[in-house]
Design a protein around this motif. Structure first.
Motif, PDB file in Angstrom:
ATOM      1  N   ARG A   8       1.075  -1.701   0.480  1.00  0.00           N
ATOM      2  CA  ARG A   8      -0.445   0.288  -0.367  1.00  0.00           C
ATOM      3  C   ARG A   8       0.894   1.125   0.515  1.00  0.00           C
ATOM      4  O   ARG A   8       1.521   1.147   0.303  1.00  0.00           O
ATOM      5  N   PHE A   9       0.493   1.990  -0.966  1.00  0.00           N
ATOM      6  CA  PHE A   9       1.528   3.137  -0.863  1.00  0.00           C
ATOM      7  C   PHE A   9       1.011   4.710  -0.053  1.00  0.00           C
ATOM      8  O   PHE A   9      -1.031   4.855   0.130  1.00  0.00           O
ATOM      9  N   ILE A  10       1.420   5.315   0.692  1.00  0.00           N
ATOM     10  CA  ILE A  10       0.689   6.791   1.205  1.00  0.00           C
ATOM     11  C   ILE A  10       0.921   7.660   0.490  1.00  0.00           C
ATOM     12  O   ILE A  10       2.556   8.128   0.302  1.00  0.00           O
ATOM     13  N   LYS A  11       0.842   9.042   0.070  1.00  0.00           N
ATOM     14  CA  LYS A  11       0.927  10.036  -0.131  1.00  0.00           C
ATOM     15  C   LYS A  11       0.618  11.419   0.325  1.00  0.00           C
ATOM     16  O   LYS A  11      -0.316  11.587   1.021  1.00  0.00           O
ATOM     17  N   VAL A  12       1.846  12.015   0.181  1.00  0.00           N
ATOM     18  CA  VAL A  12       2.126  12.790   1.324  1.00  0.00           C
ATOM     19  C   VAL A  12       1.686  14.243   0.120  1.00  0.00           C
ATOM     20  O   VAL A  12       2.585  14.331  -0.157  1.00  0.00           O
ATOM     21  N   SER A  13       0.650  15.091   0.428  1.00  0.00           N
ATOM     22  CA  SER A  13       0.356  16.194  -0.136  1.00  0.00           C
ATOM     23  C   SER A  13       0.934  17.391  -0.072  1.00  0.00           C
ATOM     24  O   SER A  13       2.418  17.041   1.034  1.00  0.00           O
ATOM     25  N   SER A  14       0.687  17.848  -1.057  1.00  0.00           N
ATOM     26  CA  SER A  14       2.239  19.214  -1.318  1.00  0.00           C
ATOM     27  C   SER A  14       2.005  19.928   0.204  1.00  0.00           C
ATOM     28  O   SER A  14       2.771  20.369   1.116  1.00  0.00           O
ATOM     29  N   ARG A  15       0.701  20.070   0.333  1.00  0.00           N
ATOM     30  CA  ARG A  15       0.194  20.851   1.698  1.00  0.00           C
ATOM     31  C   ARG A  15       0.468  20.713   2.835  1.00  0.00           C
ATOM     32  O   ARG A  15       0.809  21.268   3.343  1.00  0.00           O
ATOM     33  N   LEU A  16       0.205  19.695   2.887  1.00  0.00           N
ATOM     34  CA  LEU A  16       0.885  18.535   3.834  1.00  0.00           C
ATOM     35  C   LEU A  16       2.392  18.717   4.452  1.00  0.00           C
ATOM     36  O   LEU A  16       2.042  19.028   5.327  1.00  0.00           O
ATOM     37  N   GLN A  17       2.920  18.788   3.486  1.00  0.00           N
ATOM     38  CA  GLN A  17       4.662  19.100   3.164  1.00  0.00           C
ATOM     39  C   GLN A  17       4.839  20.473   3.352  1.00  0.00           C
ATOM     40  O   GLN A  17       5.588  21.092   4.608  1.00  0.00           O
ATOM     41  N   LYS A  18       4.339  20.641   2.971  1.00  0.00           N
ATOM     42  CA  LYS A  18       4.440  23.100   3.865  1.00  0.00           C
ATOM     43  C   LYS A  18       4.217  23.204   5.662  1.00  0.00           C
ATOM     44  O   LYS A  18       4.616  23.866   5.252  1.00  0.00           O
ATOM     45  N   MET A  19       3.313  22.742   5.316  1.00  0.00           N
ATOM     46  CA  MET A  19       2.009  22.812   7.102  1.00  0.00           C
ATOM     47  C   MET A  19       3.476  22.102   7.447  1.00  0.00           C
ATOM     48  O   MET A  19       3.880  22.510   8.691  1.00  0.00           O
ATOM     49  N   VAL A  20       3.907  20.851   7.707  1.00  0.00           N
ATOM     50  CA  VAL A  20       4.846  20.109   8.687  1.00  0.00           C
ATOM     51  C   VAL A  20       6.358  21.267   8.244  1.00  0.00           C
ATOM     52  O   VAL A  20       6.568  21.933   9.383  1.00  0.00           O
ATOM     53  N   ALA A  21       7.294  21.652   7.502  1.00  0.00           N
ATOM     54  CA  ALA A  21       8.061  22.116   7.227  1.00  0.00           C
ATOM     55  C   ALA A  21       7.629  23.939   8.212  1.00  0.00           C
ATOM     56  O   ALA A  21       8.575  24.382   8.649  1.00  0.00           O
ATOM     57  N   GLY A  22       6.659  24.725   7.662  1.00  0.00           N
ATOM     58  CA  GLY A  22       5.881  26.111   8.509  1.00  0.00           C
ATOM     59  C   GLY A  22       5.787  25.721  10.466  1.00  0.00           C
ATOM     60  O   GLY A  22       6.491  26.514  10.312  1.00  0.00           O
ATOM     61  N   GLY A  23       5.746  24.353  10.509  1.00  0.00           N
ATOM     62  CA  GLY A  23       5.397  23.681  12.279  1.00  0.00           C
ATOM     63  C   GLY A  23       6.722  23.847  12.669  1.00  0.00           C
ATOM     64  O   GLY A  23       7.629  24.111  13.413  1.00  0.00           O
ATOM     65  N   VAL A  24       7.705  23.196  11.944  1.00  0.00           N
ATOM     66  CA  VAL A  24       9.005  23.014  12.416  1.00  0.00           C
ATOM     67  C   VAL A  24      10.097  24.459  12.214  1.00  0.00           C
ATOM     68  O   VAL A  24      10.583  25.143  12.765  1.00  0.00           O
ATOM     69  N   VAL A  25       9.972  25.239  11.307  1.00  0.00           N
ATOM     70  CA  VAL A  25      10.249  26.951  11.556  1.00  0.00           C
ATOM     71  C   VAL A  25       9.544  26.821  12.593  1.00  0.00           C
ATOM     72  O   VAL A  25      10.531  28.466  13.111  1.00  0.00           O
ATOM     73  N   VAL A  26       8.494  26.849  12.326  1.00  0.00           N
ATOM     74  CA  VAL A  26       8.065  27.519  13.829  1.00  0.00           C
ATOM     75  C   VAL A  26       8.364  27.209  15.237  1.00  0.00           C
ATOM     76  O   VAL A  26       8.969  27.970  16.094  1.00  0.00           O
ATOM     77  N   ALA A  27       8.484  26.194  15.197  1.00  0.00           N
ATOM     78  CA  ALA A  27       9.190  25.107  16.553  1.00  0.00           C
ATOM     79  C   ALA A  27      11.136  26.588  16.739  1.00  0.00           C
ATOM     80  O   ALA A  27      10.713  26.183  17.963  1.00  0.00           O
ATOM     81  N   LEU A  28      11.559  25.622  15.619  1.00  0.00           N
ATOM     82  CA  LEU A  28      12.593  26.861  15.870  1.00  0.00           C
ATOM     83  C   LEU A  28      12.758  28.211  16.407  1.00  0.00           C
ATOM     84  O   LEU A  28      13.937  28.661  16.901  1.00  0.00           O
ATOM     85  N   LEU A  29      11.443  28.896  15.512  1.00  0.00           N
ATOM     86  CA  LEU A  29      11.460  30.240  16.269  1.00  0.00           C
ATOM     87  C   LEU A  29      11.184  30.438  17.729  1.00  0.00           C
ATOM     88  O   LEU A  29      11.852  31.127  18.497  1.00  0.00           O
TER      89      LEU A  29
END
Length: 361
Positions: A8-29
């Motif tokens: 089975r395959f799991i597809k990670v949308s670009s929107r979800l990727q952006k949200m995760v990246a944004g969360g990481v940036v906020v956490a670092l800040l």
């Protein structure tokens, strides 16, 4: 994902990727800002300590005190009387380890010189000079006692993962007042008395913070059915953040305050159902949810272990349990380290205080 021969395959949308990246940036800040605040608080604590040492170095010399006696003996006598009243008001409430011990500064010899020189220059003032010497010795012992207690509280606070500097900086002076009553007629005060005031204030702030740390299990039940962190939501089945601990127990089981504090909320709060919130100072708050009944009112000052309600299943709940949260500046943190570490830490702090009292007494 391969399972029993099936792929089975799991597809990670670009929107979800952006949200995760944004969360990481906020956490670092957030991390960078918190580190900056901690560094500033540590710098300020060091500056305060340096200021104290500078004030201690300004202790009046024997010659200066003789001149003060010569200039206005009546004023000196009045100042010493005020000091004596202040000391006598404190003595009865002091434990044995505050009444004996070492002094803070190396000014004992200077105090002795003062007595000798005042006695030689003004024989009639000898008794006053001796009284002043006894007062200053007592003040310095009390200062050292306050420093020892503050140090114990600071170590205990660090052991449960909190920053003592935050508790010191959070001492609230926004609602203080009263008439100005000068400690001395001249308005000047021996730096050892000022040092005592600062040490007592530091001790008080740290010990209040220590008492406000969650240290009592909020329910006497064995089963913790859900821990802090991400879990499968019991209603939707999707992944979700769980911001507390769930203690399963029969409806009506008592719920206890985890620490000393002031009740700030009692009522119905959305998915939490019937809820009680307690403010413990320094931005620390505990929340008790899904209750069946309340035993607390807003504004009530309560001690750790006080019954504040009972387990129920109100709000978004699948069965009777207590949802317990610990929040610092309205940010949920894992309650488990507090409940596991704080009782032993506080017990050790109390045992150390008792040993010291027996030794000094």
């Amino acid at each position: 994902m391969r399972s029993q021969g099936n792929v089975r395959f799991i597809k990670v949308s670009s929107r979800l990727q952006k949200m995760v990246a944004g969360g990481v940036v906020v956490a670092l800040l957030v991390w960078a800002i918190s580190m900056g605040v901690m560094s500033w608080l540590q710098y300020r604590a060091a500056a305060d300590r340096l200021s104290l040492l500078e004030r201690e170095a300004q202790v009046a010399t024997a010659a200066e005190r003789v001149e003060a006696y010569r200039d206005d003996l009546g004023s000196v006598a009045s100042d010493l009387e005020r000091r004596q009243t202040f000391i006598e008001d404190m003595v009865d409430a002091l434990p044995s380890d505050a009444k004996a011990g070492e002094t803070v500064t190396d000014s004992t010899s200077e105090t002795s010189k003062t007595v000798d020189q005042v006695s030689a220059a003004l024989p009639e003032a000898k008794a006053l000079a001796e009284l002043e010497a006894r007062q200053l010795a007592f003040v310095e012992r009390l200062t050292r006692y306050a420093d020892r207690r503050a140090s114990r509280a600071e170590q205990a606070i660090r052991k449960v993962g909190l920053n003592p500097a935050v508790m010191l900086s959070g001492a609230d002076q926004s609602a203080m007042g009263g008439p100005l009553e000068r400690f001395t007629q001249s308005g000047e005060i021996d730096p050892r008395f000022e040092r005592l005031g600062l040490s007592l204030a530091r001790m008080s702030a740290l010990e209040r913070g220590l008492k406000g740390i969650p240290q009592v299990s909020p329910a006497n039940v064995a089963a913790v059915t859900s821990s802090y962190g991400y879990r499968r939501d019991p209603f939707t089945g999707a992944g979700a953040m769980h911001s507390g601990l769930d203690f399963r127990g029969p409806t009506g089981t008592p719920i206890y305050a985890a620490a000393q504090g002031t009740v700030s909320f009692v009522g119905y709060k959305g998915g939490y159902g019937k809820t009680v919130e307690i403010e413990h100072g320094n931005g620390l708050m505990t929340r008790y949810a899904h209750m069946s009944r309340f035993n607390a009112v807003v504004g009530q000052r309560i001690a750790a272990g006080t019954t504040i309600g009972a387990i129920g299943s109100t709000g978004r709940s699948t069965g009777p349990h207590l949802h317990f949260e610990v929040r610092i500046n309205d940010r949920a943190v894992n309650p488990r380290p507090f409940l596991e570490a704080a009782p032993d830490v506080l017990k050790e702090a109390r045992r150390s205080a008792g040993t010291e009292a027996r030794t000094d007494g």
